[in-house]
Design a protein around this motif. Structure first.
Motif, short mmCIF file in Angstrom:
data_model
loop_
_atom_site.label_atom_id
_atom_site.label_comp_id
_atom_site.label_asym_id
_atom_site.label_seq_id
_atom_site.Cartn_x
_atom_site.Cartn_y
_atom_site.Cartn_z
N PHE A 29 0.81 -1.21 0.00
CA PHE A 29 0.00 0.00 0.00
C PHE A 29 0.85 1.27 0.00
O PHE A 29 1.99 1.26 0.45
CB PHE A 29 -0.89 0.07 1.26
CG PHE A 29 -1.67 -1.16 1.53
CD1 PHE A 29 -2.82 -1.44 0.82
CD2 PHE A 29 -1.27 -2.05 2.50
CE1 PHE A 29 -3.56 -2.58 1.07
CE2 PHE A 29 -1.99 -3.19 2.77
CZ PHE A 29 -3.14 -3.45 2.04
N ASN A 30 0.24 2.35 -0.44
CA ASN A 30 0.81 3.67 -0.16
C ASN A 30 -0.26 4.68 0.26
O ASN A 30 0.05 5.83 0.55
CB ASN A 30 1.61 4.22 -1.35
CG ASN A 30 0.74 4.51 -2.57
OD1 ASN A 30 -0.46 4.27 -2.58
ND2 ASN A 30 1.36 5.04 -3.60
N HIS A 31 -1.54 4.25 0.32
CA HIS A 31 -2.60 5.16 0.74
C HIS A 31 -3.59 4.55 1.72
O HIS A 31 -4.43 5.26 2.26
CB HIS A 31 -3.40 5.66 -0.49
CG HIS A 31 -2.76 6.81 -1.20
ND1 HIS A 31 -1.60 6.67 -1.93
CD2 HIS A 31 -3.10 8.12 -1.28
CE1 HIS A 31 -1.27 7.85 -2.45
NE2 HIS A 31 -2.16 8.73 -2.07
N PHE A 32 -3.50 3.26 1.97
CA PHE A 32 -4.53 2.58 2.76
C PHE A 32 -4.10 2.35 4.20
O PHE A 32 -2.96 1.98 4.45
CB PHE A 32 -4.88 1.24 2.12
CG PHE A 32 -5.94 0.48 2.85
CD1 PHE A 32 -7.26 0.88 2.79
CD2 PHE A 32 -5.62 -0.64 3.59
CE1 PHE A 32 -8.25 0.18 3.46
CE2 PHE A 32 -6.59 -1.35 4.27
CZ PHE A 32 -7.91 -0.94 4.20
N ASN A 33 -5.04 2.57 5.13
CA ASN A 33 -4.80 2.29 6.55
C ASN A 33 -5.86 1.32 7.05
O ASN A 33 -7.05 1.48 6.76
CB ASN A 33 -4.87 3.57 7.38
CG ASN A 33 -3.80 4.58 6.98
OD1 ASN A 33 -2.69 4.21 6.64
ND2 ASN A 33 -4.15 5.85 7.01
N TYR A 34 -5.44 0.30 7.80
CA TYR A 34 -6.37 -0.66 8.36
C TYR A 34 -7.00 -0.11 9.64
O TYR A 34 -6.30 0.33 10.56
CB TYR A 34 -5.65 -1.96 8.72
CG TYR A 34 -5.35 -2.84 7.53
CD1 TYR A 34 -6.29 -3.72 7.03
CD2 TYR A 34 -4.10 -2.79 6.91
CE1 TYR A 34 -6.01 -4.54 5.95
CE2 TYR A 34 -3.81 -3.61 5.83
CZ TYR A 34 -4.78 -4.48 5.36
OH TYR A 34 -4.49 -5.28 4.28
N GLU A 85 5.10 6.99 2.97
CA GLU A 85 5.75 6.13 1.98
C GLU A 85 5.01 4.80 1.91
O GLU A 85 4.33 4.40 2.84
CB GLU A 85 7.21 5.88 2.36
CG GLU A 85 8.08 7.13 2.36
CD GLU A 85 8.36 7.64 0.95
OE1 GLU A 85 8.19 6.85 -0.01
OE2 GLU A 85 8.76 8.81 0.81
N GLU A 86 5.17 4.10 0.81
CA GLU A 86 4.52 2.80 0.68
C GLU A 86 5.19 1.75 1.55
O GLU A 86 6.36 1.89 1.92
CB GLU A 86 4.54 2.34 -0.78
CG GLU A 86 5.92 2.07 -1.33
CD GLU A 86 5.89 1.71 -2.81
OE1 GLU A 86 5.58 0.55 -3.12
OE2 GLU A 86 6.15 2.61 -3.63
N TYR A 87 4.45 0.74 1.90
CA TYR A 87 5.05 -0.40 2.59
C TYR A 87 4.40 -1.69 2.09
O TYR A 87 3.29 -1.70 1.57
CB TYR A 87 4.92 -0.28 4.11
CG TYR A 87 3.54 -0.58 4.69
CD1 TYR A 87 3.21 -1.86 5.11
CD2 TYR A 87 2.59 0.42 4.82
CE1 TYR A 87 1.96 -2.13 5.65
CE2 TYR A 87 1.34 0.16 5.34
CZ TYR A 87 1.03 -1.12 5.76
OH TYR A 87 -0.21 -1.38 6.28
N LYS A 88 5.16 -2.77 2.25
CA LYS A 88 4.69 -4.09 1.84
C LYS A 88 4.94 -5.06 2.98
O LYS A 88 6.03 -5.06 3.57
CB LYS A 88 5.43 -4.55 0.58
CG LYS A 88 4.95 -5.87 0.00
CD LYS A 88 5.68 -6.18 -1.31
CE LYS A 88 5.14 -7.44 -1.97
NZ LYS A 88 5.85 -7.72 -3.24
#
Length: 276
Positions: A29-34, A85-88
């Protein structure tokens, strides 16, 4: 297209062995929050890229590739991108019965939990990272993959778990435990705060404060989390979305869609497709 306009939102689920209660997850993701949520499983997570902010045990944390993140069943948590920043990341979900099989413990007398929310071990990280990446599973047959997985999970549990005799819970903790069990048993019906107050002979105002203090969410929010977990199980078994919404106590399919996507990052239909 500018960096801010390029949205990364990739999610994958898989069950390497359809007969086992083991689910693999990959999120990028780079825009999504759980949103805050719970799992019925033991969760082991690794960051492959970037940094992740997480809410665990009532505190905010920041994780990167140095951490192996371990979450017990029914622990409220949330995660989101860090530093814009994006994370995986990858997660391994293990049903409690799988952990019981791995450890060969008598859980009628023992209680297992991860000791810490994270720890560092480069050997375990690298081995687990290879096993949970779905593109690598083709290197193994089902039997060898499960043997490798059990070996690495055993190492994690030896380092970061404890099996203890059940402790005598303080009255408040015992009350919250009983209410949680009540919500799990009655997730499919409409429950009000007054219903809970009557069932447990407690002031609803006092109970509301206690529940949020111990779980970090309201009773209604917790019930929604339980319903989403149940919905995931029904969808994995092939039930239709509309039947799943009805059986889990949601007002309608739209209500299920909204809560489900906020917690999983997918619509129920997208999630169902991974298992059917």
């Amino acid at each position: 297209m500018s960096k801010s306009e390029h949205i990364v939102h990739n999610i994958k689920f898989s069950k390497p062995n359809l007969n086992k209660d083991i689910v693999l997850y990959e999120g990028h993701f780079n825009h999504f929050n759980y949103d805050k949520h719970v799992h019925e499983e033991y969760t082991i997570s690794l960051i492959e890229k970037g940094h992740m902010n997480a809410f665990l045990k009532g505190f905010n944390h920041k994780f990167d590739k140095s951490s192996i993140i371990t979450i017990n069943p029914d622990e409220v948590h949330a995660c989101k991108i860090a530093d814009n920043e994006e994370y995986k990341h990858h997660s391994l979900y293990l049903k409690p019965n799988i952990v019981k099989e791995i450890l060969k413990l008598n859980f009628n007398k023992k209680q297992l939990s991860f000791s810490d929310i994270h720890f560092s071990n480069s050997f375990i990280y690298n081995k687990l990272s290879f096993l949970v990446k779905q593109e690598n599973i083709s290197y193994f047959n089902t039997f060898s993959w499960e043997c490798e997985l059990i070996e690495v999970v055993n190492s994690i549990l030896q380092i970061n778990s404890k099996a203890t005799e059940p402790i005598e819970l303080p009255s408040n903790h015992l009350l919250i435990k009983r209410v949680k069990e009540y919500l799990h048993d009655n997730f499919y019906i409409q429950i009000s705060l007054d219903d809970i107050a009557k069932e447990f002979s407690i002031s609803k105002y006092h109970f509301l404060r206690l529940f949020k203090k111990h779980t970090f969410v309201s009773p209604h929010a917790y019930l929604m989390l339980v319903r989403v977990e149940k919905a995931k199980q029904f969808l994995q078994k092939g039930l239709s979305i509309i039947d799943t919404a009805y059986m889990c106590g949601f007002n309608d399919q739209s209500h299920l869609n909204k809560r489900f996507k906020a917690i999983t990052g997918l619509t129920p239909g997208e999630y169902k497709n991974f298992f059917n």
